[in-house]
Write an enzyme that holds these catalytic residues in place. Structure first.
Site, PDB file in Angstrom:
ATOM      1  N   ARG A   1      -2.160   0.434   5.037  1.00  0.00           N
ATOM      2  CA  ARG A   1      -0.914   1.119   4.643  1.00  0.00           C
ATOM      3  C   ARG A   1      -0.512   2.188   5.654  1.00  0.00           C
ATOM      4  O   ARG A   1      -0.020   3.263   5.267  1.00  0.00           O
ATOM      5  CB  ARG A   1      -1.043   1.736   3.243  1.00  0.00           C
ATOM      6  CG  ARG A   1      -1.434   0.767   2.176  1.00  0.00           C
ATOM      7  CD  ARG A   1      -0.355  -0.272   1.871  1.00  0.00           C
ATOM      8  NE  ARG A   1      -0.883  -1.297   0.993  1.00  0.00           N
ATOM      9  CZ  ARG A   1      -1.323  -2.481   1.418  1.00  0.00           C
ATOM     10  NH1 ARG A   1      -1.270  -2.806   2.694  1.00  0.00           N
ATOM     11  NH2 ARG A   1      -1.803  -3.361   0.574  1.00  0.00           N
TER      12      ARG A   1
ATOM     13  N   SER B   1       1.546   1.793  -6.069  1.00  0.00           N
ATOM     14  CA  SER B   1       0.195   2.369  -6.015  1.00  0.00           C
ATOM     15  C   SER B   1       0.274   3.803  -5.491  1.00  0.00           C
ATOM     16  O   SER B   1       0.816   4.039  -4.415  1.00  0.00           O
ATOM     17  CB  SER B   1      -0.697   1.555  -5.085  1.00  0.00           C
ATOM     18  OG  SER B   1      -0.926   0.303  -5.659  1.00  0.00           O
TER      19      SER B   1
ATOM     20  N   GLU C   1      -1.132   7.370  -1.207  1.00  0.00           N
ATOM     21  CA  GLU C   1      -0.436   6.293  -0.495  1.00  0.00           C
ATOM     22  C   GLU C   1       1.070   6.584  -0.522  1.00  0.00           C
ATOM     23  O   GLU C   1       1.782   6.372   0.462  1.00  0.00           O
ATOM     24  CB  GLU C   1      -0.725   4.939  -1.157  1.00  0.00           C
ATOM     25  CG  GLU C   1       0.027   3.788  -0.497  1.00  0.00           C
ATOM     26  CD  GLU C   1      -0.405   2.415  -1.000  1.00  0.00           C
ATOM     27  OE1 GLU C   1      -1.607   2.240  -1.343  1.00  0.00           O
ATOM     28  OE2 GLU C   1       0.451   1.515  -1.053  1.00  0.00           O
TER      29      GLU C   1
HETATM   30  C1  LIG Z   1       6.644  -1.495  -8.449  1.00  0.00           C
HETATM   31  C2  LIG Z   1       6.138  -1.317  -7.037  1.00  0.00           C
HETATM   32  C3  LIG Z   1       5.209  -2.219  -6.522  1.00  0.00           C
HETATM   33  C4  LIG Z   1       4.730  -2.061  -5.202  1.00  0.00           C
HETATM   34  N1  LIG Z   1       3.812  -2.957  -4.724  1.00  0.00           N
HETATM   35  C5  LIG Z   1       3.361  -2.830  -3.446  1.00  0.00           C
HETATM   36  C6  LIG Z   1       2.406  -3.764  -2.901  1.00  0.00           C
HETATM   37  O1  LIG Z   1       1.989  -4.708  -3.551  1.00  0.00           O
HETATM   38  N2  LIG Z   1       1.979  -3.579  -1.634  1.00  0.00           N
HETATM   39  C7  LIG Z   1       2.439  -2.547  -0.859  1.00  0.00           C
HETATM   40  O2  LIG Z   1       2.026  -2.439   0.300  1.00  0.00           O
HETATM   41  N3  LIG Z   1       3.329  -1.652  -1.346  1.00  0.00           N
HETATM   42  C8  LIG Z   1       3.808  -1.772  -2.611  1.00  0.00           C
HETATM   43  N4  LIG Z   1       4.717  -0.866  -3.105  1.00  0.00           N
HETATM   44  C9  LIG Z   1       5.144   0.272  -2.245  1.00  0.00           C
HETATM   45  C10 LIG Z   1       6.414   0.018  -1.425  1.00  0.00           C
HETATM   46  O3  LIG Z   1       7.202  -1.008  -1.990  1.00  0.00           O
HETATM   47  C11 LIG Z   1       6.088  -0.324   0.024  1.00  0.00           C
HETATM   48  O4  LIG Z   1       5.365   0.703   0.659  1.00  0.00           O
HETATM   49  C12 LIG Z   1       7.373  -0.609   0.840  1.00  0.00           C
HETATM   50  O5  LIG Z   1       7.002  -1.138   2.081  1.00  0.00           O
HETATM   51  C13 LIG Z   1       8.234   0.631   1.056  1.00  0.00           C
HETATM   52  O6  LIG Z   1       9.488   0.215   1.580  1.00  0.00           O
HETATM   53  P1  LIG Z   1      10.805   1.089   1.376  1.00  0.00           P
HETATM   54  O7  LIG Z   1      11.913   0.428   2.088  1.00  0.00           O
HETATM   55  O8  LIG Z   1      11.034   1.335  -0.075  1.00  0.00           O
HETATM   56  O9  LIG Z   1      10.392   2.412   2.136  1.00  0.00           O
HETATM   57  P2  LIG Z   1      10.582   3.910   1.646  1.00  0.00           P
HETATM   58  O10 LIG Z   1       9.769   4.141   0.418  1.00  0.00           O
HETATM   59  O11 LIG Z   1      12.036   4.241   1.563  1.00  0.00           O
HETATM   60  O12 LIG Z   1       9.929   4.691   2.875  1.00  0.00           O
HETATM   61  C14 LIG Z   1       8.546   4.567   3.125  1.00  0.00           C
HETATM   62  C15 LIG Z   1       8.250   5.155   4.515  1.00  0.00           C
HETATM   63  O13 LIG Z   1       8.838   4.344   5.516  1.00  0.00           O
HETATM   64  C16 LIG Z   1       9.747   5.098   6.323  1.00  0.00           C
HETATM   65  N5  LIG Z   1      10.836   4.176   6.677  1.00  0.00           N
HETATM   66  C17 LIG Z   1      11.536   3.373   5.840  1.00  0.00           C
HETATM   67  N6  LIG Z   1      12.421   2.638   6.530  1.00  0.00           N
HETATM   68  C18 LIG Z   1      12.293   2.982   7.832  1.00  0.00           C
HETATM   69  C19 LIG Z   1      12.928   2.579   9.041  1.00  0.00           C
HETATM   70  N7  LIG Z   1      13.906   1.665   9.054  1.00  0.00           N
HETATM   71  N8  LIG Z   1      12.548   3.156  10.207  1.00  0.00           N
HETATM   72  C20 LIG Z   1      11.575   4.101  10.228  1.00  0.00           C
HETATM   73  N9  LIG Z   1      10.933   4.527   9.118  1.00  0.00           N
HETATM   74  C21 LIG Z   1      11.283   3.968   7.923  1.00  0.00           C
HETATM   75  C22 LIG Z   1      10.158   6.278   5.474  1.00  0.00           C
HETATM   76  O14 LIG Z   1      10.556   7.381   6.262  1.00  0.00           O
HETATM   77  C23 LIG Z   1       8.870   6.550   4.706  1.00  0.00           C
HETATM   78  O15 LIG Z   1       7.980   7.315   5.511  1.00  0.00           O
HETATM   79  C24 LIG Z   1       5.205  -0.991  -4.406  1.00  0.00           C
HETATM   80  C25 LIG Z   1       6.155  -0.091  -4.929  1.00  0.00           C
HETATM   81  C26 LIG Z   1       6.621  -0.260  -6.228  1.00  0.00           C
HETATM   82  C27 LIG Z   1       7.654   0.715  -6.759  1.00  0.00           C
END
Ligand SMILES: Cc1cc2nc3c(=O)[nH]c(=O)nc-3n(C[C@H](O)[C@H](O)[C@H](O)COP(=O)(O)OP(=O)(O)OC[C@H]3O[C@@H](n4cnc5c(N)ncnc54)[C@H](O)[C@@H]3O)c2cc1C
Length: 310
Positions: A177, A226, A301
């Site tokens: 992660r 998580s 995380e």
């Molecule tokens: C119900 C649920 C289930 C989930 N299951 C999983 C799972 O099974 N496995 C898993 O790994 N994660 C899981 N997650 C966590 C999450 O979905 C992941 O970490 C996902 O990759 C985050 O993407 P996001 O676009 O929402 O990023 P955000 O939450 O908006 O941002 C996360 C980080 O990425 C950075 N970021 C985002 N976009 C960019 C970009 N374009 N350029 C530079 N930096 C950027 C942000 O600044 C921040 O630091 C889950 C979350 C939820 C709510």
């Protein structure tokens, strides 16, 4: 990078075609539905717009990029400086041979479906990740034994001055992660590789993933997924964070409107009126109890960003 007040941004902002919103509430842009305002929220209308905005923006102004906010806890005092949200204009997905080119704003779910239609396997795990492709790279998102690092060929980024940078995946260190990518880079696109397979088989794998998640996770709640990483060192290596939380008796624990999910105790949920402070305090209380009961230091995380409310 030093944060600056909104007043000092005024008069120093580049002209853009996209949407600029002052004092923009961020709660609607995160899964937890909590948190304060951004001094300024920018939704670029396309990549050229984003580039010219970056070129014209002083590097003294702090910059935060957000995807779908599924791994974010924005604190109640909000975020100083500029928040950039890459939306639909960054959501294109194209397939050619065994490769997929996607904009960083594309959802992982859409990516998984495109891969299925194109008959490309190995990307089914994206079906269960409710974030953007850009967020998946930064978090090295993964599930069920696969992670973004396994399938990534390269990322295309912009630096703070709007310059294009292409980075092959082989030059990125991926951790659990986490990645070695600089937080000053904005990811705008990725190239990913799949493995040719029958769309029907891919569809079946994806259905299994959906079913498994429905059974084990509180999906239709305000959550951040998580909360803590599974420990990978020391005595606790191999044990899941949820097992340690359970052992410490934290299932169902509440602070204000925040609760440790009864269904999956590594998930925190906003039961309706939680503040980010409630959620962060609850997370810290879980860490304290787990340390006391098991000796293990859980590591967040979920990314907690912004300022506490004074
Ligand atoms: C119900 C649920 C289930 C989930 N299951 C999983 C799972 O099974 N496995 C898993 O790994 N994660 C899981 N997650 C966590 C999450 O979905 C992941 O970490 C996902 O990759 C985050 O993407 P996001 O676009 O929402 O990023 P955000 O939450 O908006 O941002 C996360 C980080 O990425 C950075 N970021 C985002 N976009 C960019 C970009 N374009 N350029 C530079 N930096 C950027 C942000 O600044 C921040 O630091 C889950 C979350 C939820 C709510």
């Amino acid at each position: 990078m030093a944060a600056v007040a909104l007043s000092s941004l005024e008069g120093r902002l580049p002209n853009v075609r996209g949407r600029l919103t002052k004092d923009a509430p961020l709660s609607g842009l995160t899964w937890f539905r909590t948190g304060g305002v951004a001094d300024l929220l920018f939704r670029p209308s396309d990549e050229a717009d984003l580039k010219s905005f970056l070129k014209g923006l002083s590097e003294a102004i702090s910059l935060t990029v957000i995807g779908l906010g599924s791994n974010l806890l924005v604190r109640d005092g909000g975020i100083r400086g500029v928040v950039i949200k890459l939306g639909k204009p960054f959501g294109d997905i194209d397939t050619k041979g065994d490769q997929i080119t996607a904009g960083a704003g594309a959802s992982c779910v859409a990516l998984a479906h495109r891969a299925r239609v194109a008959g490309l396997a190995g990307l089914e795990f994206f079906r269960g990740i409710p974030g953007t492709v850009g967020g998946a790279v930064v978090m090295n998102a993964g599930a069920y034994g696969s992670e973004t690092a396994d399938v990534l060929i390269s990322v295309r980024c912009l630096d703070r001055s709007g310059r294009d940078i292409r980075i092959p995946a082989t030059e990125i260190d991926f951790g659990y992660r986490s990645t070695s990518l600089s937080p000053d880079l904005l990811i705008v696109g990725v190239v990913i590789r799949g493995t040719p397979a029958e769309p029907q088989t891919i569809a079946e794998n994806m259905s299994q993933i959906v079913e498994a998640r429905e059974e084990s996770q509180p999906l239709r709640t305000r959550t951040g997924g998580s909360t803590f990483k599974n420990p990978d060192v020391g005595q606790a290596a191999g044990r899941k964070a949820w097992q340690l939380i359970e052992e410490a008796g934290c299932r169902g624990l509440t602070i204000g409107g925040a609760q440790v999910s009864e269904k999956h105790c590594n998930f925190l949920i906003n039961t309706g009126a939680a503040t980010s402070k409630d959620l962060e305090s609850l997370g810290e209380e879980v860490r304290r109890r787990v340390k006391q009961a098991t000796g293990v230091d859980l590591e967040w995380e979920i990314r907690r960003i912004g300022e506490r409310k004074r």
